[in-house]
Design a protein around this motif. Structure first.
Motif, PDB file in Angstrom:
ATOM      1  N   PRO A  64     -19.787   9.138  -4.545  1.00 33.96           N
ATOM      2  CA  PRO A  64     -18.659   9.311  -5.846  1.00 33.96           C
ATOM      3  C   PRO A  64     -17.856  10.377  -4.912  1.00 33.96           C
ATOM      4  O   PRO A  64     -16.309  10.003  -4.888  1.00 33.96           O
ATOM      5  CB  PRO A  64     -18.878   9.447  -6.732  1.00 33.96           C
ATOM      6  N   ILE A  65     -18.189  11.286  -4.912  1.00 30.63           N
ATOM      7  CA  ILE A  65     -17.411  12.729  -4.430  1.00 30.63           C
ATOM      8  C   ILE A  65     -16.372  12.140  -3.055  1.00 30.63           C
ATOM      9  O   ILE A  65     -15.356  12.899  -3.238  1.00 30.63           O
ATOM     10  CB  ILE A  65     -17.572  14.219  -4.519  1.00 30.63           C
ATOM     11  N   ALA A  66     -16.801  11.981  -2.261  1.00 28.92           N
ATOM     12  CA  ALA A  66     -16.213  11.752  -0.821  1.00 28.92           C
ATOM     13  C   ALA A  66     -15.318  10.784  -0.629  1.00 28.92           C
ATOM     14  O   ALA A  66     -14.552  10.955  -0.268  1.00 28.92           O
ATOM     15  CB  ALA A  66     -16.853  11.418   0.118  1.00 28.92           C
ATOM     16  N   ALA A  67     -15.817   9.328  -1.472  1.00 28.30           N
ATOM     17  CA  ALA A  67     -14.784   8.420  -2.009  1.00 28.30           C
ATOM     18  C   ALA A  67     -13.417   8.989  -3.040  1.00 28.30           C
ATOM     19  O   ALA A  67     -12.196   8.441  -2.321  1.00 28.30           O
ATOM     20  CB  ALA A  67     -15.851   8.073  -2.839  1.00 28.30           C
ATOM     21  N   LEU A  68     -13.537  10.034  -3.701  1.00 24.37           N
ATOM     22  CA  LEU A  68     -12.590  10.796  -4.446  1.00 24.37           C
ATOM     23  C   LEU A  68     -11.675  11.479  -3.750  1.00 24.37           C
ATOM     24  O   LEU A  68     -10.239  11.077  -3.722  1.00 24.37           O
ATOM     25  CB  LEU A  68     -12.900  11.418  -5.500  1.00 24.37           C
ATOM     26  N   LEU A  69     -11.808  11.819  -2.217  1.00 26.28           N
ATOM     27  CA  LEU A  69     -11.364  12.806  -2.019  1.00 26.28           C
ATOM     28  C   LEU A  69     -10.900  12.151  -0.117  1.00 26.28           C
ATOM     29  O   LEU A  69      -9.503  12.656  -0.601  1.00 26.28           O
ATOM     30  CB  LEU A  69     -12.560  14.571  -0.874  1.00 26.28           C
ATOM     31  N   LEU A  70     -11.801  10.838  -0.269  1.00 28.48           N
ATOM     32  CA  LEU A  70     -10.839   9.840   0.863  1.00 28.48           C
ATOM     33  C   LEU A  70      -9.698   9.035   0.042  1.00 28.48           C
ATOM     34  O   LEU A  70      -8.932   8.931   0.717  1.00 28.48           O
ATOM     35  CB  LEU A  70     -11.781   9.574   1.435  1.00 28.48           C
ATOM     36  N   THR A  71      -9.272   9.437  -1.071  1.00 29.15           N
ATOM     37  CA  THR A  71      -8.595   8.228  -2.125  1.00 29.15           C
ATOM     38  C   THR A  71      -7.300   9.188  -1.731  1.00 29.15           C
ATOM     39  O   THR A  71      -6.368   8.795  -1.505  1.00 29.15           O
ATOM     40  CB  THR A  71      -9.248   8.292  -3.131  1.00 29.15           C
ATOM     41  N   TYR A  72      -7.452  10.130  -2.039  1.00 24.01           N
ATOM     42  CA  TYR A  72      -6.779  11.577  -2.583  1.00 24.01           C
ATOM     43  C   TYR A  72      -5.726  11.426  -0.900  1.00 24.01           C
ATOM     44  O   TYR A  72      -4.860  11.619  -0.597  1.00 24.01           O
ATOM     45  CB  TYR A  72      -6.173  12.755  -3.227  1.00 24.01           C
ATOM     46  N   LEU A  73      -6.944  11.292  -0.109  1.00 20.97           N
ATOM     47  CA  LEU A  73      -6.453  12.187   1.016  1.00 20.97           C
ATOM     48  C   LEU A  73      -5.382  11.036   1.528  1.00 20.97           C
ATOM     49  O   LEU A  73      -4.445  11.080   1.999  1.00 20.97           O
ATOM     50  CB  LEU A  73      -7.410  12.106   2.325  1.00 20.97           C
ATOM     51  N   PHE A 112      -1.363   7.291 -10.303  1.00 21.91           N
ATOM     52  CA  PHE A 112      -1.792   5.574  -9.914  1.00 21.91           C
ATOM     53  C   PHE A 112      -3.034   5.129  -9.036  1.00 21.91           C
ATOM     54  O   PHE A 112      -4.453   4.678 -10.079  1.00 21.91           O
ATOM     55  CB  PHE A 112      -0.854   5.100  -9.255  1.00 21.91           C
ATOM     56  N   VAL A 113      -3.794   6.026  -8.109  1.00 18.32           N
ATOM     57  CA  VAL A 113      -4.866   6.011  -7.552  1.00 18.32           C
ATOM     58  C   VAL A 113      -5.790   7.183  -8.530  1.00 18.32           C
ATOM     59  O   VAL A 113      -7.114   6.757  -8.442  1.00 18.32           O
ATOM     60  CB  VAL A 113      -4.661   6.945  -6.068  1.00 18.32           C
ATOM     61  N   SER A 114      -4.866   8.144  -9.394  1.00 17.20           N
ATOM     62  CA  SER A 114      -6.100   8.235 -10.109  1.00 17.20           C
ATOM     63  C   SER A 114      -6.921   7.591 -11.361  1.00 17.20           C
ATOM     64  O   SER A 114      -7.937   8.148 -11.820  1.00 17.20           O
ATOM     65  CB  SER A 114      -5.930  10.028 -11.018  1.00 17.20           C
ATOM     66  N   TRP A 115      -6.443   6.309 -11.853  1.00 18.87           N
ATOM     67  CA  TRP A 115      -6.568   5.820 -12.903  1.00 18.87           C
ATOM     68  C   TRP A 115      -7.341   5.061 -12.569  1.00 18.87           C
ATOM     69  O   TRP A 115      -8.162   3.689 -12.855  1.00 18.87           O
ATOM     70  CB  TRP A 115      -4.724   4.756 -13.079  1.00 18.87           C
ATOM     71  N   ALA A 116      -7.067   4.306 -11.396  1.00 16.88           N
ATOM     72  CA  ALA A 116      -8.384   3.279 -10.612  1.00 16.88           C
ATOM     73  C   ALA A 116      -9.262   3.969 -10.645  1.00 16.88           C
ATOM     74  O   ALA A 116     -10.185   5.420 -10.201  1.00 16.88           O
ATOM     75  CB  ALA A 116      -7.605   2.695  -8.734  1.00 16.88           C
ATOM     76  N   PRO A 151     -16.656   1.285   1.718  1.00 10.35           N
ATOM     77  CA  PRO A 151     -14.814   1.631   2.409  1.00 10.35           C
ATOM     78  C   PRO A 151     -14.407   1.125   2.031  1.00 10.35           C
ATOM     79  O   PRO A 151     -13.319   1.066   2.458  1.00 10.35           O
ATOM     80  CB  PRO A 151     -15.362   2.279   3.104  1.00 10.35           C
ATOM     81  N   THR A 152     -14.072  -0.104   2.425  1.00 11.57           N
ATOM     82  CA  THR A 152     -13.805  -1.349   2.914  1.00 11.57           C
ATOM     83  C   THR A 152     -12.883  -1.079   0.843  1.00 11.57           C
ATOM     84  O   THR A 152     -11.379  -1.609   1.516  1.00 11.57           O
ATOM     85  CB  THR A 152     -13.861  -3.061   2.697  1.00 11.57           C
ATOM     86  N   GLU A 153     -14.090  -1.701  -0.026  1.00 13.35           N
ATOM     87  CA  GLU A 153     -13.211  -1.820  -1.387  1.00 13.35           C
ATOM     88  C   GLU A 153     -11.997  -0.416  -1.427  1.00 13.35           C
ATOM     89  O   GLU A 153     -11.307  -0.498  -2.420  1.00 13.35           O
ATOM     90  CB  GLU A 153     -13.945  -1.782  -2.130  1.00 13.35           C
ATOM     91  N   LEU A 154     -12.543   0.720  -1.637  1.00 11.34           N
ATOM     92  CA  LEU A 154     -12.043   2.030  -1.678  1.00 11.34           C
ATOM     93  C   LEU A 154     -10.555   1.825  -0.919  1.00 11.34           C
ATOM     94  O   LEU A 154      -9.710   2.390  -0.987  1.00 11.34           O
ATOM     95  CB  LEU A 154     -13.242   3.089  -0.937  1.00 11.34           C
ATOM     96  N   LEU A 155     -10.854   1.465   0.755  1.00 10.11           N
ATOM     97  CA  LEU A 155      -9.186   1.478   1.535  1.00 10.11           C
ATOM     98  C   LEU A 155      -8.624   0.634   0.085  1.00 10.11           C
ATOM     99  O   LEU A 155      -6.800   0.362   0.372  1.00 10.11           O
ATOM    100  CB  LEU A 155      -9.865   0.979   2.784  1.00 10.11           C
ATOM    101  N   GLN A 156      -8.811  -1.002   0.698  1.00 11.21           N
ATOM    102  CA  GLN A 156      -7.608  -1.903   0.177  1.00 11.21           C
ATOM    103  C   GLN A 156      -7.556  -1.274  -1.049  1.00 11.21           C
ATOM    104  O   GLN A 156      -6.131  -1.116  -1.490  1.00 11.21           O
ATOM    105  CB  GLN A 156      -8.399  -2.768  -0.087  1.00 11.21           C
ATOM    106  N   GLY A 157      -7.991  -0.904  -2.586  1.00 11.39           N
ATOM    107  CA  GLY A 157      -7.657  -0.700  -3.634  1.00 11.39           C
ATOM    108  C   GLY A 157      -6.649   1.070  -3.237  1.00 11.39           C
ATOM    109  O   GLY A 157      -5.766   1.133  -4.199  1.00 11.39           O
ATOM    110  N   THR A 158      -6.748   1.643  -2.718  1.00  6.18           N
ATOM    111  CA  THR A 158      -6.175   3.090  -2.563  1.00  6.18           C
ATOM    112  C   THR A 158      -5.013   3.074  -1.811  1.00  6.18           C
ATOM    113  O   THR A 158      -3.668   3.203  -2.928  1.00  6.18           O
ATOM    114  CB  THR A 158      -7.293   3.801  -1.647  1.00  6.18           C
ATOM    115  N   VAL A 159      -4.939   1.560  -1.363  1.00 10.52           N
ATOM    116  CA  VAL A 159      -3.893   1.438  -0.462  1.00 10.52           C
ATOM    117  C   VAL A 159      -2.262   1.158  -1.150  1.00 10.52           C
ATOM    118  O   VAL A 159      -1.257   0.941  -1.106  1.00 10.52           O
ATOM    119  CB  VAL A 159      -3.748   0.804   1.321  1.00 10.52           C
ATOM    120  N   ALA A 160      -3.160   0.063  -2.453  1.00  7.16           N
ATOM    121  CA  ALA A 160      -2.745  -1.074  -2.923  1.00  7.16           C
ATOM    122  C   ALA A 160      -1.873  -0.427  -4.179  1.00  7.16           C
ATOM    123  O   ALA A 160      -0.848  -0.493  -4.455  1.00  7.16           O
ATOM    124  CB  ALA A 160      -3.457  -2.334  -3.607  1.00  7.16           C
ATOM    125  N   ALA A 161      -2.718   0.756  -4.531  1.00  6.43           N
ATOM    126  CA  ALA A 161      -2.901   1.914  -5.976  1.00  6.43           C
ATOM    127  C   ALA A 161      -1.439   2.434  -5.386  1.00  6.43           C
ATOM    128  O   ALA A 161      -0.761   3.450  -6.133  1.00  6.43           O
ATOM    129  CB  ALA A 161      -3.721   2.180  -6.560  1.00  6.43           C
TER     130      ALA A 161
END
Length: 108
Positions: free
Chosen positions: A4-13, A62-66, A72-82
């Motif tokens: 989860p922490i790696a996913a969050l950091l990747l989202t912000y990056l 927006f990404v913080s609310w998601a 990884p696929t869902e993470l990238l898709q949701g991050t790019v969309a937000a």
């Protein structure tokens, strides 16, 4: 699966990279436009910086609310969309603000 922490950091990056790229590309044209509308370099610089901050902060919000996905696929898709939603909303707000202040030919 990501931790989860790696996913969050990747989202912000990813968000910072996309929003930072958009801000970088728009910075110069926006400064030129705002120089004309604001009248002084100081005002133009302030509103340009403010716009760049909003261009990055809104996608981060927006990404913080998601919900953070660990797939990884869902993470990238949701991050790019937000992120793109945040960038488009920031640009829409800036566009509306500029459009309302541009002198019209019929008002000259």
């Amino acid at each position: 699966m990501l931790m989860p922490i790696a996913a969050l950091l990747l989202t912000y990056l990813v968000t910072l990279a996309l929003a930072g790229l958009a801000a970088f590309v728009l910075r110069r044209p926006l400064w030129v436009l705002l120089s004309e509308l604001c009248g002084t370099e100081e005002r133009s610089s302030f509103w340009t910086v403010w716009s760049m901050v909003m261009m990055i902060a809104l996608p981060l919000l927006f990404v913080s609310w998601a919900r953070v996905e660990t797939d990884p696929t869902e993470l990238l898709q949701g991050t790019v969309a937000a992120t793109l939603t945040g960038i488009l909303m920031a640009m829409g707000g800036m566009g509306l603000a500029v459009w309302l202040r541009v002198p019209r030919a019929d008002s000259l």
